[in-house]
Design an enzyme around this catalytic site. Sequence first.
Site, short mmCIF file in Angstrom:
data_model
loop_
_atom_site.label_atom_id
_atom_site.label_comp_id
_atom_site.label_asym_id
_atom_site.label_seq_id
_atom_site.Cartn_x
_atom_site.Cartn_y
_atom_site.Cartn_z
N LYS A 1 46.62 45.05 41.95
CA LYS A 1 47.51 44.01 41.43
C LYS A 1 48.76 44.61 40.76
O LYS A 1 48.81 45.82 40.48
CB LYS A 1 46.73 43.13 40.45
CG LYS A 1 45.58 42.35 41.11
CD LYS A 1 44.99 41.34 40.13
CE LYS A 1 43.84 40.58 40.77
NZ LYS A 1 43.34 39.51 39.87
N TYR B 1 45.17 32.15 46.89
CA TYR B 1 44.24 31.74 45.82
C TYR B 1 43.98 30.23 45.84
O TYR B 1 43.61 29.66 44.80
CB TYR B 1 44.80 32.17 44.47
CG TYR B 1 44.56 33.63 44.14
CD1 TYR B 1 43.26 34.13 43.99
CD2 TYR B 1 45.62 34.51 43.94
CE1 TYR B 1 43.03 35.45 43.67
CE2 TYR B 1 45.39 35.85 43.61
CZ TYR B 1 44.09 36.31 43.48
OH TYR B 1 43.84 37.61 43.14
N ASN C 1 44.09 42.21 35.63
CA ASN C 1 42.80 42.90 35.73
C ASN C 1 42.74 43.92 36.88
O ASN C 1 41.67 44.20 37.42
CB ASN C 1 41.63 41.90 35.77
CG ASN C 1 41.59 41.07 37.04
OD1 ASN C 1 42.54 41.07 37.81
ND2 ASN C 1 40.49 40.38 37.27
N HIS D 1 41.71 43.00 42.87
CA HIS D 1 40.97 41.87 43.42
C HIS D 1 40.12 42.41 44.56
O HIS D 1 40.55 43.31 45.28
CB HIS D 1 41.94 40.81 43.99
CG HIS D 1 41.25 39.81 44.88
ND1 HIS D 1 40.59 38.72 44.40
CD2 HIS D 1 41.07 39.79 46.24
CE1 HIS D 1 40.05 38.05 45.41
NE2 HIS D 1 40.34 38.68 46.54
N GLU E 1 40.51 36.83 54.12
CA GLU E 1 41.51 37.54 53.31
C GLU E 1 42.14 38.70 54.10
O GLU E 1 43.33 38.96 53.98
CB GLU E 1 40.86 38.04 52.02
CG GLU E 1 40.46 36.88 51.10
CD GLU E 1 39.87 37.33 49.78
OE1 GLU E 1 39.67 38.54 49.56
OE2 GLU E 1 39.60 36.44 48.94
P1 CMP Z 1 40.53 37.73 41.14
O1 CMP Z 1 39.33 38.48 41.59
O2 CMP Z 1 41.83 38.16 41.69
O3 CMP Z 1 40.31 36.16 41.46
C1 CMP Z 1 40.97 35.16 40.71
C2 CMP Z 1 41.63 35.69 39.48
O4 CMP Z 1 41.93 34.71 38.49
C3 CMP Z 1 40.71 36.67 38.79
O5 CMP Z 1 40.61 37.85 39.53
C4 CMP Z 1 41.39 36.78 37.43
O6 CMP Z 1 42.40 37.78 37.41
C5 CMP Z 1 42.07 35.42 37.25
N1 CMP Z 1 41.49 34.63 36.17
C6 CMP Z 1 42.12 34.22 35.05
N2 CMP Z 1 41.31 33.51 34.26
C7 CMP Z 1 40.10 33.47 34.89
C8 CMP Z 1 38.84 32.88 34.57
N3 CMP Z 1 38.64 32.19 33.44
N4 CMP Z 1 37.82 33.04 35.45
C9 CMP Z 1 38.01 33.72 36.62
N5 CMP Z 1 39.18 34.29 36.96
C10 CMP Z 1 40.22 34.18 36.11
#
Ligand code: CMP
Length: 137
Positions: free
Chosen positions: A9, A49, A112, A115, A126
């Site tokens: 990311k 998403y 974070n 993904h 994906e």
């Molecule tokens: P990702 O695996 O990219 O999938 C969706 C993303 O939403 C997740 O990682 C997080 O970076 C983001 N996100 C933000 N808030 C939340 C939440 N409460 N629960 C899950 N994903 C979240």
Amino acid sequence: MERTLSIIKPDAVAKNVVGQILSRFEDAGLRIAATKKTRLSRVDAEAFYAVHKDRPFFGELVEFMISGPVVVSVLEGENAMAMNRELMGATNPKEAAPGTIRADFADSIDANAVHGSDSLENAEIEINFFFAQREIH
Ligand code: CMP
């Protein structure tokens, strides 16, 4: 042999830890079957998403994912999907096990670092979102 999609990311690309993260995949025995740096448009991020479109964090997630370039890869190997998720650690870096990518490189649940596909069915969707078959080897 399984395939899964990984996204490094914008936060991790900005920190210049792309090579370190890709090395973790290789060190765990996964092969990088395809990889490229790209930048998502708003339409791309909203489509990628779409499963989260009714969640309260959707707007922030899209803003974050278009804030800078990402590195997308197809990882291949035995148990690639689950292996990638184990290497990433929990979605919230505060809950991620020590030594995982998110524990070591992520700052928050939005920023974070990575993904990874959460099922084989989603992995196929994906991968096809980002790569043509001729780009995967
Ligand atoms: P990702 O695996 O990219 O999938 C969706 C993303 O939403 C997740 O990682 C997080 O970076 C983001 N996100 C933000 N808030 C939340 C939440 N409460 N629960 C899950 N994903 C979240």
